[in-house]
Design an enzyme around this catalytic site. Structure first.
Site, PDB file in Angstrom:
ATOM      1  N   GLY A  58       0.795  -1.221   0.000  1.00  0.00           N
ATOM      2  CA  GLY A  58       0.000   0.000   0.000  1.00  0.00           C
ATOM      3  C   GLY A  58       0.823   1.264   0.000  1.00  0.00           C
ATOM      4  N   CYS A  59       2.136   1.116  -0.018  1.00  0.00           N
ATOM      5  CA  CYS A  59       3.018   2.274  -0.050  1.00  0.00           C
ATOM      6  C   CYS A  59       3.556   2.463  -1.453  1.00  0.00           C
ATOM      7  CB  CYS A  59       4.188   2.104   0.919  1.00  0.00           C
ATOM      8  SG  CYS A  59       3.689   2.046   2.647  1.00  0.00           S
TER       9      CYS A  59
END
Length: 142
Positions: A58-59
């Site tokens: 998710g980064c």
């Protein structure tokens, strides 16, 4: 085995001190510079610990997070390939490192971020990445 730092900065700075320091700064540019400075103080994660198993999903930037429970408290080590993200990681670790599972669960991270005046100035993808780091820490500490 990696020797986890007791504090992400190598000294006794905590979330309250970070919030107070950020309140004293004028404008986003000064805060941005300070976040980068804190990121520079964050101990480097050894390269051998950086693997796909510890990558935070998710980064946008590459972020690695490892954790270890020592007695009742959690120790975290995290790193990123982006300067500003390293700084954001340092802010998160100052809030959670050395805390028990209950303390991590009870910590109001949204109020902390509001105090810092950060979220409104982060890109949506960076804000989502920051939330992903926090969620991974909370998930590990359950």
């Amino acid at each position: 085995m990696f020797d986890f730092p007791q504090n992400p900065f190598g000294s006794d700075i905590n979330s309250d001190q970070i919030a107070a320091a950020m309140q004293d700064l004028k404008g986003w540019e000064d805060r941005y510079r300070q976040v980068i400075q804190w990121g520079k103080k964050l101990p480097k994660m050894p390269e051998e610990l950086k693997s796909s198993e510890v990558t935070v999903a998710g980064c946008e930037s590459s972020v690695w997070l490892v954790s270890q429970q020592q007695g009742d408290v959690w120790q975290f080590c995290a790193d990123s390939d982006a300067r500003i993200v390293r700084g954001l990681i340092a802010l998160v670790l100052a809030a959670f490192n050395g805390k028990t599972s209950d303390e991590i669960k009870a910590f109001d991270i949204d109020a902390y971020f509001d105090q810092l005046g950060l979220i409104a100035h982060l890109s949506p993808s960076r804000g989502n990445g920051l939330k992903a780091i926090v969620e991974q820490i909370k998930s590990v500490a359950q």
